[in-house]
Design a protein around this motif. Sequence first.
Motif, short mmCIF file in Angstrom:
data_model
loop_
_atom_site.label_atom_id
_atom_site.label_comp_id
_atom_site.label_asym_id
_atom_site.label_seq_id
_atom_site.Cartn_x
_atom_site.Cartn_y
_atom_site.Cartn_z
N LEU A 1 0.97 -1.10 0.15
CA LEU A 1 -0.01 -0.14 0.16
C LEU A 1 0.99 1.33 0.07
O LEU A 1 1.92 1.13 0.33
N VAL A 2 0.25 2.33 -0.35
CA VAL A 2 1.14 3.63 -0.33
C VAL A 2 0.27 4.66 0.41
O VAL A 2 -0.98 4.85 -0.27
N ASN A 3 0.60 5.25 1.21
CA ASN A 3 0.10 6.59 1.94
C ASN A 3 0.70 7.62 0.93
O ASN A 3 1.94 7.93 0.70
N TRP A 4 -0.10 8.34 0.37
CA TRP A 4 0.41 9.49 -0.70
C TRP A 4 -0.43 10.84 -0.54
O TRP A 4 -1.42 10.84 0.20
N GLN A 5 0.37 11.73 -0.74
CA GLN A 5 -0.27 13.30 -0.54
C GLN A 5 0.20 13.85 -1.71
O GLN A 5 1.73 14.11 -2.01
N TYR A 6 -0.66 14.67 -2.43
CA TYR A 6 -0.08 15.53 -3.55
C TYR A 6 -0.94 16.63 -3.59
O TYR A 6 -1.97 16.97 -3.70
N GLY B 1 -4.33 9.94 0.23
CA GLY B 1 -5.00 8.71 0.22
C GLY B 1 -4.15 7.66 0.67
O GLY B 1 -2.88 7.86 0.86
N CYS B 2 -4.62 6.41 0.70
CA CYS B 2 -3.97 5.18 1.12
C CYS B 2 -4.57 4.17 0.24
O CYS B 2 -5.56 3.82 0.22
N ASP B 3 -3.71 3.82 -0.98
CA ASP B 3 -4.30 2.75 -1.93
C ASP B 3 -3.33 1.75 -2.15
O ASP B 3 -1.86 1.79 -1.95
N THR C 1 -8.67 4.14 -4.57
CA THR C 1 -10.00 3.28 -4.15
C THR C 1 -10.95 3.88 -4.38
O THR C 1 -12.06 3.17 -4.53
N ASP C 2 -10.79 5.20 -4.10
CA ASP C 2 -12.22 6.13 -4.04
C ASP C 2 -12.40 6.63 -5.45
O ASP C 2 -13.18 7.40 -5.48
N LYS C 3 -11.65 6.56 -6.36
CA LYS C 3 -11.46 7.00 -7.84
C LYS C 3 -11.08 6.04 -8.56
O LYS C 3 -10.16 5.91 -9.34
#
Length: 274
Positions: free
Chosen positions: A67-72, A77-79, A98-100
Motif C-alpha cells: 500500500l502507499v500513503n500518498w499526498q499531492y 489517500g492510502c491505496d 480506491t475512491d476514484k
Amino acid sequence: MSRSEKQDVLNQNAESGWKNYDDFAKGIDTNRLPNTQDWLDKTITIEYSDGGIMELQFVQGEQSHLLVNWQYNDEYGCDPCEEVCTSKDHYFFDIQFTDKQNESLTLILNIATRRVLTVRSILLPEGKVSNGSRLVQHFQAGVILGGEVTGEEPRPTRELIGYRTLNVYSPNHYYEHFYVNSERYAWQNLRGEQFGHGDMDYATCYKFEEDMYIFTFREKIIPVCSVFFFDYIIGRCTGKFLGITSQGEIQTSRAGAFIYKMSYNCYPTGIAPR
C-alpha cells in the motif's frame, strides 16, 4: 451475457466480432517482470516541474500486498500500489485509487539520476469523449528530493516514429506496433483473441533515457488506455491497462512483454510525419 450485450461498451462504429477489453486481457501479464517490494517502509518525496510536491510512504497491506500513503498538494489517500524493479536503478509504480476507480497514477523513476515521470490516466464518464477517446492522460516530469539530480528531464519524443516492433506478452498475445507520428500508432494482433484485428489509436511517447521510453495509448473503439515503460536495453516492457470490461466494470490489468525492434521506415529528405 449475449454478444450484443457485450458490445454495449464499445464504440458504436465497432466492426462485427470486435473483442472487448476482458476478452484479450487475461494472461497479458505472463511475460511481465515480477512485482517487488524494495520500497516497503520507505518514503519518496517528488517535486514536479510546476512546483507541486508528492510524498509517497510505502506500507504493508493485507496478505502482504503493498500500500502507499500518498499526498499531492491537497489530495491524499492510502491505496493499493504495485512496484516493479525493472532494472538496477529503475522502478515502475502503479497506484489504483480506491475512491476514484476511474483514475490511476503511474510513476517511472530512476533512483540514480533521481528523475521521475508520472502519468495520470482518467476514464471519462459515459457520453464524454476527448479527442476521439473516453480516456485522457496527463504527464508530469519531476525529481526525487534529497540528492543530486543528473541526466535530462523526461520529455516528449519522436524517436520511435518509423519503427515497426513486436511485443510478445504471452504465448497467446503477439502484437505488432508501428509508430506512425507524434500522436498515433498502428497495431495488429499476430496471435491471440484479436488475431487479424488492428487499428490506429492515439498515443503519446516520452523519452526517459537512452533506449528507454514511456509509451501510452488511448483506444477509440474499446474504452481502454495503457501506460508502458519500454526498456530496449534489456528488451522488456512493463505496464498496465485501465478500461471497461464487457460487464461495464472498470478494471486495471497488469501487462508486460518481450519487445523487439523489427524494422525502421526511413522517409525521404523533406518528408516527415507530424
